[in-house]
Structures are given as C-alpha cells and as structure tokens.
Design a protein around this motif. Structure first.
Motif, PDB file in Angstrom:
ATOM      1  N   ALA A 112       0.801  -1.220   0.000  1.00 23.21           N
ATOM      2  CA  ALA A 112       0.000   0.000   0.000  1.00 23.21           C
ATOM      3  C   ALA A 112       0.837   1.275   0.000  1.00 23.21           C
ATOM      4  O   ALA A 112       0.335   2.330  -0.338  1.00 23.21           O
ATOM      5  CB  ALA A 112      -0.948   0.003   1.196  1.00 23.21           C
ATOM      6  N   GLY A 113       2.097   1.206   0.402  1.00 21.05           N
ATOM      7  CA  GLY A 113       2.951   2.389   0.393  1.00 21.05           C
ATOM      8  C   GLY A 113       2.939   3.146   1.702  1.00 21.05           C
ATOM      9  O   GLY A 113       2.271   2.763   2.662  1.00 21.05           O
ATOM     10  N   ASP A 114       3.666   4.250   1.728  1.00 21.84           N
ATOM     11  CA  ASP A 114       3.857   5.024   2.961  1.00 21.84           C
ATOM     12  C   ASP A 114       2.599   5.715   3.465  1.00 21.84           C
ATOM     13  O   ASP A 114       2.372   5.805   4.658  1.00 21.84           O
ATOM     14  CB  ASP A 114       4.961   6.062   2.762  1.00 21.84           C
ATOM     15  N   ASP A 115       1.805   6.260   2.563  1.00 18.25           N
ATOM     16  CA  ASP A 115       0.591   6.989   2.949  1.00 18.25           C
ATOM     17  C   ASP A 115      -0.568   6.465   2.103  1.00 18.25           C
ATOM     18  O   ASP A 115      -1.025   7.126   1.174  1.00 18.25           O
ATOM     19  CB  ASP A 115       0.791   8.493   2.741  1.00 18.25           C
ATOM     20  N   PRO A 116      -1.059   5.256   2.423  1.00 16.88           N
ATOM     21  CA  PRO A 116      -2.045   4.617   1.546  1.00 16.88           C
ATOM     22  C   PRO A 116      -3.395   5.332   1.517  1.00 16.88           C
ATOM     23  O   PRO A 116      -3.851   5.857   2.523  1.00 16.88           O
ATOM     24  CB  PRO A 116      -2.192   3.225   2.142  1.00 16.88           C
ATOM     25  N   THR A 117      -3.977   5.350   0.352  1.00 17.58           N
ATOM     26  CA  THR A 117      -5.344   5.811   0.153  1.00 17.58           C
ATOM     27  C   THR A 117      -6.196   4.576  -0.102  1.00 17.58           C
ATOM     28  O   THR A 117      -5.945   3.853  -1.065  1.00 17.58           O
ATOM     29  CB  THR A 117      -5.439   6.770  -1.057  1.00 17.58           C
ATOM     30  N   ILE A 118      -7.152   4.337   0.764  1.00 16.17           N
ATOM     31  CA  ILE A 118      -8.010   3.161   0.633  1.00 16.17           C
ATOM     32  C   ILE A 118      -9.112   3.498  -0.373  1.00 16.17           C
ATOM     33  O   ILE A 118      -9.871   4.456  -0.176  1.00 16.17           O
ATOM     34  CB  ILE A 118      -8.649   2.779   1.982  1.00 16.17           C
ATOM     35  N   PRO A 119      -9.191   2.758  -1.473  1.00 17.50           N
ATOM     36  CA  PRO A 119     -10.207   3.054  -2.480  1.00 17.50           C
ATOM     37  C   PRO A 119     -11.617   2.932  -1.908  1.00 17.50           C
ATOM     38  O   PRO A 119     -11.873   2.101  -1.022  1.00 17.50           O
ATOM     39  CB  PRO A 119      -9.969   1.986  -3.550  1.00 17.50           C
ATOM     40  N   GLU A 120     -12.513   3.740  -2.404  1.00 17.24           N
ATOM     41  CA  GLU A 120     -13.915   3.696  -1.971  1.00 17.24           C
ATOM     42  C   GLU A 120     -14.491   2.320  -2.252  1.00 17.24           C
ATOM     43  O   GLU A 120     -14.239   1.728  -3.300  1.00 17.24           O
ATOM     44  CB  GLU A 120     -14.726   4.758  -2.709  1.00 17.24           C
ATOM     45  N   GLY A 121     -15.248   1.795  -1.299  1.00 18.91           N
ATOM     46  CA  GLY A 121     -15.881   0.502  -1.451  1.00 18.91           C
ATOM     47  C   GLY A 121     -15.039  -0.670  -0.960  1.00 18.91           C
ATOM     48  O   GLY A 121     -15.523  -1.794  -0.920  1.00 18.91           O
ATOM     49  N   TRP A 122     -13.785  -0.426  -0.601  1.00 16.22           N
ATOM     50  CA  TRP A 122     -12.934  -1.486  -0.082  1.00 16.22           C
ATOM     51  C   TRP A 122     -13.237  -1.697   1.399  1.00 16.22           C
ATOM     52  O   TRP A 122     -13.578  -0.755   2.112  1.00 16.22           O
ATOM     53  CB  TRP A 122     -11.466  -1.123  -0.251  1.00 16.22           C
ATOM     54  N   THR A 123     -13.079  -2.913   1.871  1.00 17.19           N
ATOM     55  CA  THR A 123     -13.177  -3.181   3.290  1.00 17.19           C
ATOM     56  C   THR A 123     -11.811  -2.971   3.913  1.00 17.19           C
ATOM     57  O   THR A 123     -10.802  -2.895   3.215  1.00 17.19           O
ATOM     58  CB  THR A 123     -13.657  -4.629   3.567  1.00 17.19           C
ATOM     59  N   GLY A 124     -11.790  -2.825   5.222  1.00 20.45           N
ATOM     60  CA  GLY A 124     -10.521  -2.596   5.895  1.00 20.45           C
ATOM     61  C   GLY A 124     -10.595  -2.929   7.359  1.00 20.45           C
ATOM     62  O   GLY A 124     -11.669  -3.180   7.900  1.00 20.45           O
ATOM     63  N   GLU A 125      -9.429  -2.916   7.968  1.00 18.34           N
ATOM     64  CA  GLU A 125      -9.350  -3.221   9.398  1.00 18.34           C
ATOM     65  C   GLU A 125      -8.632  -2.120  10.104  1.00 18.34           C
ATOM     66  O   GLU A 125      -7.858  -1.402   9.551  1.00 18.34           O
ATOM     67  CB  GLU A 125      -8.606  -4.536   9.598  1.00 18.34           C
TER      68      GLU A 125
END
Length: 77
Positions: free
Chosen positions: A64-77
């Motif tokens: 994901a890299g140093d400053d990740p941007t989580i795409p819209e609609g993705w799940t996450g923790e």
C-alpha cells in the motif's frame, strides 16, 4: 471453507499485473473467490484471496505504500 488445518500462501502481485485480473483468471480455472478489495492496516497491504481447486488458500498481496489511500468501497481493518 475447509475445516481443520490448512496452508495459506501469500503472493506479492507485481506492479505490472492486476489483482482483479488474477482473481478473475483463477475463478475461470475453478477457484472459489474468498474476498476481494480488502486493506489490512496491520500489514499495510491491499489483498484478495481465493481457494484453489486443490483446497489451498492463495492470498494476493499489493503493497500500500507510505501513505495509503483506501479506495472507496474497499473493506478494511
């Protein structure tokens, strides 16, 4: 899903490939998609997974890299 012990193989997806395309190809060859479009903050990675026809869980991993941007609609923790 299987009961009991199982192997979970993690594969780093190279920058010149696409995780969704890999999951689509796996499904076309008999795999069961377990999840798509998930971000794990603990490991700072994007991932998807499938169960191959032999019962192995394959997790595809993208850094994901140093400053990740989580795409819209993705799940996450």
């Amino acid at each position: 899903a299987r009961d009991g012990r199982a192997v979970r193989v993690w594969i780093l997806v190279s920058d010149d490939d696409d995780m969704d395309a890999i999951l689509d190809r796996a499904e076309a060859h008999g795999a069961e998609i377990l999840w798509r479009h998930h971000y794990w903050a603990e490991f700072n990675g994007f991932n998807g997974a499938f169960l191959d026809p032999w019962g192995n869980t394959i997790v595809l991993w993208g850094q994901a890299g140093d400053d990740p941007t989580i795409p819209e609609g993705w799940t996450g923790e």
